[in-house]
Design an enzyme around this catalytic site. Structure first.
Site, mmCIF file in Angstrom:
data_model
loop_
_atom_site.group_PDB
_atom_site.id
_atom_site.type_symbol
_atom_site.label_atom_id
_atom_site.label_comp_id
_atom_site.label_asym_id
_atom_site.label_seq_id
_atom_site.Cartn_x
_atom_site.Cartn_y
_atom_site.Cartn_z
ATOM 1 C CG HIS A 119 -2.233 -0.808 0.750
ATOM 2 N ND1 HIS A 119 -2.135 -2.055 0.184
ATOM 3 C CD2 HIS A 119 -3.542 -0.512 0.790
ATOM 4 C CE1 HIS A 119 -3.357 -2.490 -0.096
ATOM 5 N NE2 HIS A 119 -4.225 -1.580 0.262
ATOM 6 C CG ASP A 137 -7.263 7.454 9.375
ATOM 7 O OD1 ASP A 137 -7.288 7.437 10.619
ATOM 8 O OD2 ASP A 137 -7.051 8.472 8.702
ATOM 9 C CD GLU A 142 -8.117 10.733 11.851
ATOM 10 O OE1 GLU A 142 -8.618 10.969 10.727
ATOM 11 O OE2 GLU A 142 -7.411 9.722 12.070
HETATM 12 C C1 LIG Z 1 -6.226 3.474 2.341
HETATM 13 C C2 LIG Z 1 -4.981 3.790 3.123
HETATM 14 C C3 LIG Z 1 -5.082 4.435 4.332
HETATM 15 C C4 LIG Z 1 -3.951 4.738 5.083
HETATM 16 N N1 LIG Z 1 -4.091 5.352 6.285
HETATM 17 C C5 LIG Z 1 -3.003 5.610 7.027
HETATM 18 C C6 LIG Z 1 -3.133 6.230 8.292
HETATM 19 O O1 LIG Z 1 -4.221 6.544 8.748
HETATM 20 N N2 LIG Z 1 -2.000 6.463 9.014
HETATM 21 C C7 LIG Z 1 -0.765 6.095 8.549
HETATM 22 O O2 LIG Z 1 0.196 6.300 9.270
HETATM 23 N N3 LIG Z 1 -0.625 5.533 7.343
HETATM 24 C C8 LIG Z 1 -1.712 5.290 6.579
HETATM 25 N N4 LIG Z 1 -1.559 4.712 5.352
HETATM 26 C C9 LIG Z 1 -0.198 4.524 4.826
HETATM 27 C C10 LIG Z 1 0.423 3.219 5.236
HETATM 28 O O3 LIG Z 1 0.951 3.332 6.535
HETATM 29 C C11 LIG Z 1 1.534 2.934 4.250
HETATM 30 O O4 LIG Z 1 0.927 2.663 2.998
HETATM 31 C C12 LIG Z 1 2.448 1.806 4.627
HETATM 32 O O5 LIG Z 1 3.322 1.645 3.543
HETATM 33 C C13 LIG Z 1 1.774 0.505 5.017
HETATM 34 O O6 LIG Z 1 1.432 -0.279 3.939
HETATM 35 P P1 LIG Z 1 1.902 -1.805 3.743
HETATM 36 O O7 LIG Z 1 1.776 -2.609 4.967
HETATM 37 O O8 LIG Z 1 1.192 -2.261 2.548
HETATM 38 O O9 LIG Z 1 3.479 -1.664 3.494
HETATM 39 P P2 LIG Z 1 4.257 -1.652 2.114
HETATM 40 O O10 LIG Z 1 3.736 -0.580 1.281
HETATM 41 O O11 LIG Z 1 4.264 -3.005 1.525
HETATM 42 O O12 LIG Z 1 5.730 -1.269 2.606
HETATM 43 C C14 LIG Z 1 6.063 0.039 3.016
HETATM 44 C C15 LIG Z 1 7.582 0.162 3.197
HETATM 45 O O13 LIG Z 1 7.981 -0.599 4.315
HETATM 46 C C16 LIG Z 1 8.823 -1.660 3.911
HETATM 47 N N5 LIG Z 1 8.362 -2.840 4.627
HETATM 48 C C17 LIG Z 1 7.219 -3.533 4.447
HETATM 49 N N6 LIG Z 1 7.152 -4.543 5.331
HETATM 50 C C18 LIG Z 1 8.268 -4.476 6.077
HETATM 51 C C19 LIG Z 1 8.782 -5.235 7.149
HETATM 52 N N7 LIG Z 1 8.124 -6.288 7.633
HETATM 53 N N8 LIG Z 1 9.960 -4.881 7.663
HETATM 54 C C20 LIG Z 1 10.655 -3.820 7.194
HETATM 55 N N9 LIG Z 1 10.223 -3.066 6.180
HETATM 56 C C21 LIG Z 1 9.043 -3.389 5.638
HETATM 57 C C22 LIG Z 1 8.675 -1.796 2.414
HETATM 58 O O14 LIG Z 1 9.827 -2.288 1.801
HETATM 59 C C23 LIG Z 1 8.397 -0.370 2.015
HETATM 60 O O15 LIG Z 1 9.574 0.350 1.902
HETATM 61 C C24 LIG Z 1 -2.674 4.406 4.585
HETATM 62 C C25 LIG Z 1 -2.564 3.762 3.351
HETATM 63 C C26 LIG Z 1 -3.701 3.453 2.619
HETATM 64 C C27 LIG Z 1 -3.551 2.778 1.308
#
Ligand SMILES: Cc1cc2nc3c(=O)[nH]c(=O)nc-3n(C[C@H](O)[C@H](O)[C@H](O)COP(=O)(O)OP(=O)(O)OC[C@H]3O[C@@H](n4cnc5c(N)ncnc54)[C@H](O)[C@@H]3O)c2cc1C
Ligand SMILES: *[C@@H]1O[C@H](CO)[C@@H](O)[C@H](O)[C@H]1NC(C)=O
Ligand SMILES: *[C@@H]1O[C@H](CO)[C@@H](O)[C@H](O)[C@H]1NC(C)=O
Ligand SMILES: *[C@@H]1O[C@H](CO)[C@@H](O)[C@H](O)[C@H]1NC(C)=O
Length: 529
Positions: free
Chosen positions: A108, A169, A280
């Site tokens: 994401h 969120d 918020e």
């Molecule tokens: C609809 C939506 C709502 C959101 N709302 C919020 C919010 O309210 N507050 C907020 O803070 N964020 C929010 N986000 C952002 C979210 O925190 C980031 O998208 C974050 O990247 C988490 O997504 P993911 O788990 O898919 O991680 P990824 O996108 O897969 O990874 C994010 C980064 O972390 C690294 N990574 C992933 N897993 C690991 C691991 N296990 N160890 C080390 N590094 C790792 C990846 O290589 C990459 O660099 C939101 C995102 C979306 C899409």
């Protein structure tokens, strides 16, 4: 080669402007795979899980839907040692191999952060075992996999009447993904971000070592990894603090036309101990359009909702609050909420109240996701911009941006709420403004594919650029959250005085720059100093 659709061509122009190599078309993949000299050595590694060298396309996209880098392989780990084995193998190949490793949580990210161009993407959700373990007692916690989704942790901990304290969120994100950033939501003013609610981590470093870390053990790695943008290690397990979970939530929205009154009330609410559990807010400018409904589902039975308030031509500010309670305390909660609301100066006729279960409240964005998916409006480009703005500059920011650079909010919501710096640990890697109170302002836009209008990608990107330029010119001391830069000098400015520490940690835990290449901070095989 197939001709890419027109909107992709348009995007390509933008990418080329930014100086990126993008691989769109599948025939290129095949060539990359067949030519790779690294494949045979990966194939013979002893693993509990497995590599997939063919189905790699899903790992070349993310929620942002703008950047696509094809990896060479996707690792589906079954155990922590699978991840350690693969990273160690690449570490042993030395600086001459170009192979990198990106942990992918739920993908994401917005700008390719979880991708690895010709490298290895680790599908963290495959790492399920051992299962979520909940520990009750005076200081309850859950031990979870780094690839676990927060929604699953909620469901599991609720079986014990417990739940994590600090959220995002949206809950269909992974523990490792949000802890690599911060994890900020309406509870952060009280509990701090998610990175303030972790007690222990298991991490695979860029040398392929499995290291346990906490405040008391390997604390530099522990703090470094939190908000560390995946640069120092892959989080394979985390110990998350829990609290007693409430059963129900009083969910409230009120409107303001005066920005000063709106922020005064927000700041008042986050300063009180006996306040709401969640604070918020969002901005509504000349509201029209469908995309604005995303995230804003409130009470489906109530036809009149704050988020649907027509603001034609005007700018309104919606304060969003939640108070947790148990059903047998309804009278008390009514009185408390009434008292708290009586201290606020919103427009009196604009009080919207709803009551939902804790799960429905926390998982609220998922409802919007389903709606948008059904209209094919979820998997579209998301040129989001997230800013952290010092309190002393929030009025200058609002004046310059709301109703000025931005003349409508039909492309998606703009969140705005303050948090208290004292709940953040300055030993972690996350970069935040210097002041005691700062605001998160999140422009959560969606671009309609092929549109050349105000809802098109190009228009939104230009708007983002103008907002950033305004912050720069007005010298607001703004920091990006979920930052994205392409040059190391820009990263250096982002980190400011913290850059040195960040580089030092990189050289200690991932000296070859194998991990999280999609962040574009360090490049493999190029010495950093
Ligand atoms: C609809 C939506 C709502 C959101 N709302 C919020 C919010 O309210 N507050 C907020 O803070 N964020 C929010 N986000 C952002 C979210 O925190 C980031 O998208 C974050 O990247 C988490 O997504 P993911 O788990 O898919 O991680 P990824 O996108 O897969 O990874 C994010 C980064 O972390 C690294 N990574 C992933 N897993 C690991 C691991 N296990 N160890 C080390 N590094 C790792 C990846 O290589 C990459 O660099 C939101 C995102 C979306 C899409
Ligand atoms: C921030 O939190 C600290 C610690 O709880 C508190 O002392 C301080 O008053 C808070 N600041 C504001 C402006 O609310
Ligand atoms: C509000 O939006 C409408 C429709 O997009 C537009 O015609 C109008 O000019 C906007 N008003 C203001 C004050 O920006
Ligand atoms: C972190 O905060 C503490 C207490 O405010 C301060 O003494 C220390 O110098 C800060 N450390 C860094 C790295 O900023």
């Amino acid at each position: 080669m197939r001709q890419p659709p027109v909107h992709l061509l348009k995007q390509m122009n933008i990418f080329i402007m930014e100086g990126f190599m993008i691989l769109f078309v599948s025939c290129v993949t095949v060539r990359v795979n067949l030519c790779s000299p690294n494949m045979p050595s990966l194939k013979i590694l002893p693993l509990d899980g497995h590599f997939n060298f063919h189905e790699v396309h899903h790992a070349a996209r993310d929620f942002g839907n703008r950047y696509q880098f094809l990896p060479m392989a996707v690792l589906h780990p079954k155990t922590v040692s699978d991840i350690a084995t693969v990273v160690k193998h690449i570490w042993d190949m030395g600086p001459h191999s170009e192979l990198t490793v990106a942990a992918r949580g739920h993908g994401h990210s917005l700008q390719g952060q979880s991708q690895a161009h010709r490298g290895i993407v680790v599908h963290m959700e495959s790492l399920k075992g051992p299962e979520i373990q909940v520990y009750t007692g005076n200081f309850p916690y859950a031990d979870v996999s780094g690839g676990e989704l927060w929604i699953n942790i909620l469901h599991e901990s609720l079986k014990f009447g417990l739940a994590p304290k600090s959220w995002t969120d949206y809950l269909h994100l992974t523990v490792g993904g949000t802890l690599s950033n911060a994890g900020i939501s309406g509870q952060a003013f009280r509990h701090g971000p998610q990175i303030s609610n972790v007690r222990q981590l298991e991490v695979v470093t860029g040398k392929g070592e499995i290291v346990y870390c906490s405040e008391g053990q390997n604390d530099d790695l522990f703090h470094g990894v939190l908000g560390g943008l995946g640069q120092f290690g892959i989080i394979t397990r985390a110990r998350i603090s829990l609290e007693a979970a409430p059963a129900r939530v009083r969910w409230i929205r009120v409107l303001y036309s005066d920005f000063a009154a709106f922020t005064r009330d927000q700041e008042h609410l986050i300063s009180g101990e006996n306040s709401f559990n969640y604070v918020e807010g969002f901005v509504i400018i000349n509201r029209t359009g469908l995309l604005n409904n995303w995230r804003l589902s409130f009470n489906p039975k109530d036809p009149v909702q704050a988020s649907q308030f027509k603001s034609d031509g005007r700018t309104l500010f919606c304060l969003e609050l939640a108070k947790y309670f148990s059903p047998d305390k309804t009278d008390i909660i009514n009185q408390e909420v009434e008292n708290l609301l009586s201290e606020l100066s919103y427009i009196p006729s604009t009080l919207f109240v709803s009551e939902v279960t804790y799960t429905d409240f926390l998982d609220r964005v998922h409802v919007s996701e389903m709606k948008l998916r059904s209209k094919d409006l979820w998997d579209i480009p998301h040129p989001w911009l997230n800013l952290l703005i010092p309190k002393s500059k929030i009025h200058t920011f609002a004046q310059g941006v709301f109703g000025n650079i931005l003349t409508e909010t039909s492309n998606g919501p703009i969140l705005i709420y303050p948090v208290n710096r004292s709940k953040w640990d300055n030993r972690t890697s996350v970069v935040i403004p210097e002041e005691h109170i700062f605001y998160l302002v999140a422009f959560l836009t969606s671009a309609v594919p092929s549109s050349t209008g105000t809802d098109g990608l190009e228009h939104i990107l230009i708007q983002n650029k103008r907002i950033l330029e305004f912050c720069e010119t007005a010298n607001l001391g703004v920091k990006q959250y979920l930052p994205h830069y392409t040059k190391q000098e820009e990263w250096q400015v982002h980190f400011g005085p913290r850059w040195e520490k960040f580089v030092q940690r990189k050289s200690t835990y991932d000296p070859l720059a194998i991990l999280a290449p999609g962040q574009r901070i360090f490049q493999k095989a190029t010495p950093f100093s």
